[in-house]
Design an enzyme around this catalytic site. Structure first.
Site, mmCIF file in Angstrom:
data_model
loop_
_atom_site.group_PDB
_atom_site.id
_atom_site.type_symbol
_atom_site.label_atom_id
_atom_site.label_comp_id
_atom_site.label_asym_id
_atom_site.label_seq_id
_atom_site.Cartn_x
_atom_site.Cartn_y
_atom_site.Cartn_z
ATOM 1 N N THR A 182 32.051 -2.951 -24.735
ATOM 2 C CA THR A 182 30.896 -3.730 -25.200
ATOM 3 C C THR A 182 29.635 -3.100 -24.606
ATOM 4 O O THR A 182 29.697 -2.526 -23.515
ATOM 5 C CB THR A 182 30.978 -5.182 -24.703
ATOM 6 O OG1 THR A 182 31.026 -5.153 -23.269
ATOM 7 C CG2 THR A 182 32.210 -5.877 -25.222
ATOM 8 N N GLU A 328 34.066 -6.985 -30.176
ATOM 9 C CA GLU A 328 35.325 -7.730 -29.977
ATOM 10 C C GLU A 328 35.972 -8.124 -31.298
ATOM 11 O O GLU A 328 37.110 -8.591 -31.304
ATOM 12 C CB GLU A 328 35.050 -9.004 -29.168
ATOM 13 C CG GLU A 328 34.676 -8.776 -27.709
ATOM 14 C CD GLU A 328 33.171 -8.594 -27.506
ATOM 15 O OE1 GLU A 328 32.484 -8.205 -28.467
ATOM 16 O OE2 GLU A 328 32.690 -8.843 -26.390
ATOM 17 N N LYS A 439 15.503 -23.393 -24.595
ATOM 18 C CA LYS A 439 15.757 -24.834 -24.558
ATOM 19 C C LYS A 439 14.492 -25.526 -24.081
ATOM 20 O O LYS A 439 14.121 -25.423 -22.920
ATOM 21 C CB LYS A 439 16.947 -25.144 -23.645
ATOM 22 C CG LYS A 439 17.710 -26.339 -24.126
ATOM 23 C CD LYS A 439 19.116 -26.361 -23.616
ATOM 24 C CE LYS A 439 19.884 -27.461 -24.356
ATOM 25 N NZ LYS A 439 21.177 -27.698 -23.808
ATOM 26 N N TRP A 444 17.120 -27.105 -28.656
ATOM 27 C CA TRP A 444 17.154 -25.669 -28.853
ATOM 28 C C TRP A 444 16.115 -25.201 -29.885
ATOM 29 O O TRP A 444 15.967 -25.810 -30.945
ATOM 30 C CB TRP A 444 18.537 -25.241 -29.333
ATOM 31 C CG TRP A 444 19.520 -25.135 -28.214
ATOM 32 C CD1 TRP A 444 19.236 -24.991 -26.893
ATOM 33 C CD2 TRP A 444 20.939 -25.160 -28.319
ATOM 34 N NE1 TRP A 444 20.410 -24.927 -26.165
ATOM 35 C CE2 TRP A 444 21.457 -25.026 -27.009
ATOM 36 C CE3 TRP A 444 21.830 -25.277 -29.388
ATOM 37 C CZ2 TRP A 444 22.833 -25.003 -26.745
ATOM 38 C CZ3 TRP A 444 23.186 -25.254 -29.125
ATOM 39 C CH2 TRP A 444 23.680 -25.118 -27.809
HETATM 40 P P1 AMP Z 1 27.900 -5.657 -30.509
HETATM 41 O O1 AMP Z 1 29.184 -6.061 -29.895
HETATM 42 O O2 AMP Z 1 27.114 -4.700 -29.679
HETATM 43 O O3 AMP Z 1 28.096 -5.176 -31.899
HETATM 44 O O4 AMP Z 1 26.971 -6.947 -30.594
HETATM 45 C C1 AMP Z 1 27.405 -8.121 -31.230
HETATM 46 C C2 AMP Z 1 26.278 -9.109 -31.319
HETATM 47 O O5 AMP Z 1 25.251 -8.645 -32.195
HETATM 48 C C3 AMP Z 1 26.692 -10.440 -31.914
HETATM 49 O O6 AMP Z 1 27.310 -11.277 -30.966
HETATM 50 C C4 AMP Z 1 25.361 -11.005 -32.408
HETATM 51 O O7 AMP Z 1 24.644 -11.622 -31.367
HETATM 52 C C5 AMP Z 1 24.632 -9.757 -32.848
HETATM 53 N N1 AMP Z 1 24.771 -9.603 -34.307
HETATM 54 C C6 AMP Z 1 25.672 -8.898 -34.977
HETATM 55 N N2 AMP Z 1 25.487 -8.994 -36.312
HETATM 56 C C7 AMP Z 1 24.416 -9.800 -36.490
HETATM 57 C C8 AMP Z 1 23.708 -10.327 -37.639
HETATM 58 N N3 AMP Z 1 24.054 -10.003 -38.880
HETATM 59 N N4 AMP Z 1 22.676 -11.156 -37.410
HETATM 60 C C9 AMP Z 1 22.296 -11.490 -36.159
HETATM 61 N N5 AMP Z 1 22.907 -11.023 -35.049
HETATM 62 C C10 AMP Z 1 23.952 -10.202 -35.214
#
Ligand code: AMP
Length: 538
Positions: A182, A328, A439, A444
Site C-alpha cells: 500500500t 487491497e 467533523k 461530518w
Molecule cells: P490505493 O490503494 O493507493 O489505490 O488507494 C485507495 C484509495 O484511493 C481508496 O481507499 C480511496 O480513498 C481512493 N480512491 C480510489 N478510487 C477512488 C475514486 N474513484 N474516488 C475517490 N477516491 C478513490
C-alpha cells in the site's frame, strides 16, 4: 452431492497459454525513452516470459520466492508479470516514486531475492543497495553503456534459455502470484499478496460490460503505473482477451500520452485524475486538433473525478468512466455505470451518478458501518465502507503494524477506511477517507464534495480541503486552491459559489491560494502534508 465439473486451476499460466495460442500476432507497443515505438506481440511476450522463468529457476529462484521489479510501463515489465509467476515465484512491483528509504524497507520486508531494474532507475538501486540484500540484479537496458560489475544484462540472460524447455510447474491456484505494498500516506506500507486465483478472477471481472468491458477489439493505454496495483490488472486482462497494449514507457508527459492515444487509435485508457487534468489542458488549448474519436472510454480511479473534468471530456467527445478500488481490492471494487433506470434520466441526474464511485462489480459485496452499526442504504447516512470478494485481501503480509489486524472485521470483511453513503440502488458514493474527514460540531463534512465544487470553478485547477482544529466546533474546513490562468478567484467569489450548493456550516473558514498541492506517489493530493503545514501555523 458434489458437482462433477473439472477442477481447472485458475493460474496466470492459463492466461499466458491463451495469449500465446490465440493472439500470437496481437501487438504490445512500447514508447521508449527516446520517443521511438517498439513493436512486440503476445507470441513474443509468451516466449520471453518462459525464457525468464527458466532463467530465474537457474538463478535458484523457486516456489514462493519474491522477485522485485523497479520499472516503468513497458514490454519487459509485461514479460515479468507472467515470467515470474510462471517460475512459481512472486512478482513484487516496487513503487519507484516512493522515498528511497521506503522502497528499501518494502523490498527488505518482502525478502526480495532478485531485482529486475530499468537502466534509467539504477540510481534508486544505488541508494538502497546496502540495505537490501538482493542476490541478483538484472538490468533492462536502453543504452550501450557498460553495466556495473556484478549486474546481469536482461537480454543476455534471456538469450541463454530456450522457451521450448519450459515445463508448467502445475501451480495451485491459491499460491501467491504477485504482491504490492500500500502506498501508506500514514504509517508503514503494508504488503498485499495476490493469489493466482484472485488474479484470474479479477482479470475476468475487468472484461464484464458493467466493469471496463475490456475486449479483443481494444487498444489500451495503461497510464496507471505497473508498480501501482498491477496497473489496475490491465496487463493480465489484456493478455486474456488479446487487447493491444500501448505502454507509455519512462516518465510520460500528458503530451506523450495524448500523442500515443491519437497515433495508436486507442480505445481505452486508464489513470488517476491528475493525468487526465493535464491532458485536458492540451485539448482545451487546441479544440478539434487532436483526434480521439477511437476512444470509447477513459477509466479514472484512485481519486474522485472533478465534475468540470468529466464535462469537459464529454465536450471533447471522450467518455470518462469513474471506478473505485484499492491496493487491497486488486483493485476493482465499483464502477460508475448508468443502470437501466437512469438511461433516459435528466443529463444532470446522469452526471451526478457518473461522478459517484458506483456499483460493486459482480462477486464484490459492500456494506458500511458507523458507531450505531451497519448503516441503512439511504444515500445519506455515512459510515466506513467494508468490502468482501474473491479479489479482496484477507490479511496483510507479515505486518508488525499493530493496526493491520484492525483492518478486518470479525466476520472477515475488509475495512477500507473510506467514509461513504450507500444509496437505495446499492451504488456507493465516497465522502472521504476516514483520516481526511472533517467533523464540525459532531457532524461530518465531505472534503471531497467541497473539492469537487471548487474544481468546478473556471479559474481553479486543483483544490484540496482539510480539517483545521477549532476550539468551538472541533474541526473546521480549510480549502487550498491552485488557480488556473492569471487571475486567481477571490475567496468571496468562491465562498459565494459554494454557498449555492452547501449548507452554511460546510463553507470553509479560510481559502488559501498556492502554486501547487503536494501529491502522493500515485498522484493523489497529499493532505497529510497540507495538514502538517497549516496546523503548524495555528
Ligand atoms: P490505493 O490503494 O493507493 O489505490 O488507494 C485507495 C484509495 O484511493 C481508496 O481507499 C480511496 O480513498 C481512493 N480512491 C480510489 N478510487 C477512488 C475514486 N474513484 N474516488 C475517490 N477516491 C478513490
Amino acid at each position: 452431492m458434489q458437482g462433477l465439473m473439472m477442477d481447472y486451476p485458475l493460474t496466470t499460466n492459463v492466461i499466458l497459454r491463451r495469449a500465446e495460442t490465440m493472439y500470437p500476432h496481437r501487438e504490445i507497443i512500447t514508447r521508449r525513452g527516446d520517443g521511438r515505438l517498439d513493436r512486440s506481440s503476445y507470441g513474443e511476450m509468451a516466449r520471453r516470459a518462459k525464457q525468464l522463468a527458466l532463467a530465474l529457476a537457474a538463478l535458484g529462484i523457486g516456489r514462493g520466492d519474491r522477485v522485485a521489479t523497479l520499472s516503468w510501463n513497458h514490454a519487459e515489465h509485461q514479460e515479468a508479470y507472467f515470467g515470474i509467476p510462471a517460475a512459481g515465484a512472486v512478482l513484487h512491483t516496487l513503487n519507484l516514486r516512493l522515498p528511497h528509504e521506503e522502497i528499501a524497507y518494502i523490498a527488505d520486508h518482502a525478502d526480495d531475492r532478485v531485482l529486475i531494474v530499468d537502466e534509467c532507475l539504477l540510481d534508486i538501486y544505488d541508494s538502497i543497495r546496502t540495505r537490501v540484500p538482493f542476490e541478483h540484479v538484472v538490468v533492462v537496458r536502453e543504452s550501450d553503456a557498460a553495466l556495473p560489475e556484478g549486474m546481469i544484462d536482461y537480454e543476455e540472460l534471456l538469450a541463454q534459455y530456450d522457451a521450448g524447455d519450459y515445463v508448467d510447474p502445475q501451480l495451485d491456484e491459491r499460491e501467491a502470484a504477485a504482491m504490492c505494498y500500500t502506498s501508506g500516506t500514514t504509517g508503514r506500507s503494508k504488503g498485499v499478496v495476490y493469489s493466482h486465483r484472485s488474479t484470474v478472477l479479477h482479470s475476468l471481472a475487468l472484461t464484464m460490460a458493467d466493469a471496463l468491458g475490456v475486449c479483443a477489439a481494444d487498444v489500451i493505454v495503461p497510464v496507471v503505473p505497473m508498480f501501482h496495483v498491477n496497473a489496475w490488472g490491465i496487463p493480465y486482462t489484456a493478455a486474456m482477451v488479446g487487447a493491444v497494449q500501448v505502454f507509455p514507457g519512462p516518465r510520460p508527459t500528458p503530451a506523450d500520452i495524448l500523442e500515443l492515444m491519437t497515433s495508436q487509435r486507442a480505445t481505452l485508457a486508464a489513470g488517476v485524475p491528475t493525468v487526465w487534468l493535464g491532458m485536458l489542458e492540451l485539448l482545451d488549448q487546441a479544440p478539434g486538433k487532436h483526434d480521439l474519436s477511437s476512444v470509447r472510454a477513459i477509466a479514472v480511479g484512485g481519486a474522485a473525478s472533478p465534475q468540470r473534468m468529466v464535462e469537459s471530456y464529454d465536450r471533447h467527445g471522450v467518455r470518462i468512466v469513474c471506478a473505485w478500488g484499492m491496493t487491497e481490492t486488486s483493485p476493482i471494487g465499483t464502477v460508475s455505470i448508468l443502470p437501466k433506470e437512469l438511461q433516459d434520466a435528466d443529463p444532470d441526474v446522469q452526471m451526478q451518478q457518473r461522478l459517484r464511485q458506483g456499483f460493486p462489480v459482480p462477486l464484490v459485496e459492500l456494506r458500511a458501518r458507523n458507531e450505531n452499526g451497519l448503516v441503512p442504504w439511504d444515500g445519506q447516512t455515512m459510515g466506513e465502507l467494508e468490502i468482501c470478494g474473491p479479489w479482496v485481501a484477507s490479511q496483510y503480509y507479515e505486518s508488525s503494524d499493530p493496526t493491520a489486524g484492525m483492518a478486518f472485521t470479525d466476520d472477515g470483511w475488509f475495512r477500507t477506511g473510506d467514509i461513504v453513503v450507500i444509496r437505495p440502488d446499492g451504488s456507493m458514493h465516497l465522502q472521504d477517507r476516514a483520516k481526511d474527514v472533517i467533523k464540525s460540531g459532531g457532524e461530518w463534512i465531505s472534503s471531497i464534495a467541497l473539492e469537487g465544487a471548487l474544481m468546478g470553478h473556471d479559474r481553479v485547477a486543483e483544490a484540496a480541503v482539510i480539517a483545521m482544529p477549532d476550539e468551538r466546533w472541533g474541526e473546521r474546513p480549510l480549502a487550498v486552491v491552485v488557480p488556473r490562468g492569471d487571475t486567481p478567484p477571490t475567496s468571496d467569489e468562491l465562498l459565494a459559489m459554494l454557498a449555492e450548493q452547501f449548507p452554511k456550516w460546510w463553507l470553509p473558514e479560510q481559502i488559501v491560494v498556492r502554486k501547487e498541492i503536494p501529491k502522493t506517489s500515485a498522484g493523489k493530493f497529499l493532505k497529510s502534508a497540507l495538514r502538517e503545514q497549516y496546523t503548524a501555523r495555528v
